[in-house]
Write an enzyme that holds these catalytic residues in place. Sequence first.
Site, mmCIF file in Angstrom:
data_model
loop_
_atom_site.group_PDB
_atom_site.id
_atom_site.type_symbol
_atom_site.label_atom_id
_atom_site.label_comp_id
_atom_site.label_asym_id
_atom_site.label_seq_id
_atom_site.Cartn_x
_atom_site.Cartn_y
_atom_site.Cartn_z
ATOM 1 N N ARG A 86 0.642 -1.366 -0.047
ATOM 2 C CA ARG A 86 -0.015 0.094 -0.029
ATOM 3 C C ARG A 86 0.931 1.502 -0.041
ATOM 4 N NH1 ARG A 86 -5.017 -0.571 2.106
ATOM 5 N NH2 ARG A 86 -4.060 -2.208 3.387
ATOM 6 N N TYR A 87 1.876 1.317 0.726
ATOM 7 C CA TYR A 87 3.018 2.455 0.933
ATOM 8 C C TYR A 87 4.137 2.203 0.378
ATOM 9 C CZ TYR A 87 -0.389 3.394 4.628
ATOM 10 O OH TYR A 87 -1.673 3.680 5.449
ATOM 11 N N ARG A 90 6.915 0.184 2.255
ATOM 12 C CA ARG A 90 6.923 -0.857 3.131
ATOM 13 C C ARG A 90 5.748 -2.016 2.613
ATOM 14 N NH1 ARG A 90 5.348 3.689 5.083
ATOM 15 N NH2 ARG A 90 3.162 4.148 5.877
ATOM 16 N N CYS A 99 -4.882 -17.435 13.835
ATOM 17 C CA CYS A 99 -4.200 -16.971 15.172
ATOM 18 C C CYS A 99 -4.515 -18.108 16.252
ATOM 19 C CB CYS A 99 -5.058 -15.769 15.593
ATOM 20 S SG CYS A 99 -4.892 -14.366 14.228
ATOM 21 N N CYS A 103 -10.347 -12.604 17.864
ATOM 22 C CA CYS A 103 -11.093 -11.392 18.407
ATOM 23 C C CYS A 103 -12.394 -11.204 17.718
ATOM 24 C CB CYS A 103 -10.278 -10.038 18.301
ATOM 25 S SG CYS A 103 -8.444 -10.152 19.137
ATOM 26 N N CYS A 106 -12.186 -8.257 14.684
ATOM 27 C CA CYS A 106 -11.182 -8.425 13.849
ATOM 28 C C CYS A 106 -11.528 -7.915 12.366
ATOM 29 C CB CYS A 106 -10.602 -9.872 13.642
ATOM 30 S SG CYS A 106 -9.477 -10.049 12.272
ATOM 31 N N ARG A 108 -9.950 -8.360 9.781
ATOM 32 C CA ARG A 108 -9.653 -9.688 8.738
ATOM 33 C C ARG A 108 -10.674 -10.838 8.926
ATOM 34 N NH1 ARG A 108 -3.917 -8.284 8.643
ATOM 35 N NH2 ARG A 108 -3.605 -6.746 6.974
ATOM 36 N N ASP A 269 -12.512 -0.588 12.598
ATOM 37 C CA ASP A 269 -12.759 -0.927 11.164
ATOM 38 C C ASP A 269 -14.126 -1.059 10.874
ATOM 39 O OD1 ASP A 269 -10.095 0.222 10.284
ATOM 40 O OD2 ASP A 269 -9.396 -1.984 10.976
ATOM 41 N N ASP A 306 -8.265 4.238 9.532
ATOM 42 C CA ASP A 306 -7.805 3.434 8.190
ATOM 43 C C ASP A 306 -8.893 3.454 7.459
ATOM 44 O OD1 ASP A 306 -5.925 1.981 6.791
ATOM 45 O OD2 ASP A 306 -5.505 0.596 8.422
ATOM 46 N N LYS A 313 -3.740 5.217 6.108
ATOM 47 C CA LYS A 313 -4.073 5.232 7.651
ATOM 48 C C LYS A 313 -3.725 6.939 7.641
ATOM 49 C CE LYS A 313 -2.677 1.894 10.212
ATOM 50 N NZ LYS A 313 -1.945 1.395 9.195
#
Length: 360
Positions: A86-87, A90, A99, A103, A106, A108, A269, A306, A313
Site C-alpha cells: 500500500r505504501y 513497506r 491465530c 478477536c 477483527c 480480517r 474498522d 484506516d 491510515k
Amino acid sequence: MTAPSSSATAADAPAAAVDDALARVAERYAVRLTPHLTTHMDATDPADPLTRQFQPTAAELVSTADERADPIGDSAHSPLPGLVHRYPDRVLLMPVGVCAAYCRFCFRRAVVGQGDGVLPADQLEAALDYIAARPQVWEVILTGGDPLVLSPRRLADLMRRLDAVPHVGVIRLHSRLPIHDPGRVDAAVVAALSGLRDSAVWLAVHANHAAEFTPEVRAALARLADAGVPLVGQSVLLRGVNDSPEALTALFRTMVRNRIKPYYLHHPDLAEGTGHFRVGLDEGRRLVKGLRGTVSGLCQPTYVLDIPGGHGKVPMTPDHLVPAAEGCVVEDPWGGLHAYPPEPALAPHPAPAAAAGETP
C-alpha cells in the site's frame, strides 16, 4: 411422550435461539479460545473486558450497509497472494492466516481461520522474490493471522531470509500471541526474533485492556524485552472495553510499565458484524484529547483511522488551535485559551555565498 410444560418451553426457547445464533456466527467467522484466556475471562459476565473481546455473541450477525468484508482495502493493493503493498517503502507479508484465538472485532475476520492458514511455499517464494526485486521496500511487516503461531523453525528461517535482503532495514511483526497464549512465547520464539545480521526487529503487541496483562503475559513480554526486541503497542478503541479515560489510562500505563511504547490506537474498522464495538469519531477524539496533560507523553499513542477502501491510515489528532484575527489561540490540556502571536515579518534570507571557483 409427555409434552413439556409451558414454563419449560418458555425457558428452553430463548436458550435454543441463542445456541442457533452462535452456531451461525461460528459458521461465518472463526471462533477459538486458548486455555490461558478461558482461565482469566469471566464467561458469565458479558461486560468482562476479555469476555467481550473473545466470546462470540449474536450481535455479530447484525451488519450495516457501511460494513464490508475487506474494510481497509487490502485486496486493492495485493499484487500477489499473501502480500499487500500500500505504501512505497513497506509491505505487509502474511505468511499465516490463523491465530491462537480470534478477536470478535477483527478487521480480517472474513478471511482468517481458513484451513491450516500457512501460505503455500510457492506463494511465499513469490512474495520474497517481489520484496527482493524492489529496493524501495525498507520495511517488511509480518502480519496475518498471527506470525508468531508459525513454528520457531519456520519463523527463524523467514526472518533470516528477509534479513538477507540488502535493502530491508526493518522487520516488524504484529502479534497477539503474548496475550492469547504467553507460554508459547518461549526461548525458541525469542531466539527466532533475535540476532539478525542487518535488519532491526520490532514487535507490535496488540492489547486493548489492562486486564490482559496477567503475570504470565508480563513474563512473556519480559522475555522479549530482555532479549533486546523493541516493543510497541497497538490497540483498538472498543465500546464496552476501553472507551473511557480510566480504561485507556490504565491500558497505556500498563503497556509502558511492561516496556511497550503505545504506538497506534485504531478507530475500529468497518468490518462486518462489528457495529456493537464501534464508537463515533467525535467521541474518540474527545477521549484521546482528554489524555493530553493527564497522562505521561510515553503513554500517548497516535489515534488513527484506516480510511475504508484502501486509502491509507491517517491520524485523527484532536486540534488545539483556535482561529483568531491575528496569530492564533491555543487551548491547553485543561481547556484554557492562550493567545499566540503571528509569525514575525522577517527580511528574506540572503542567498548562500558561492563556493570558490563556482560561477554565481
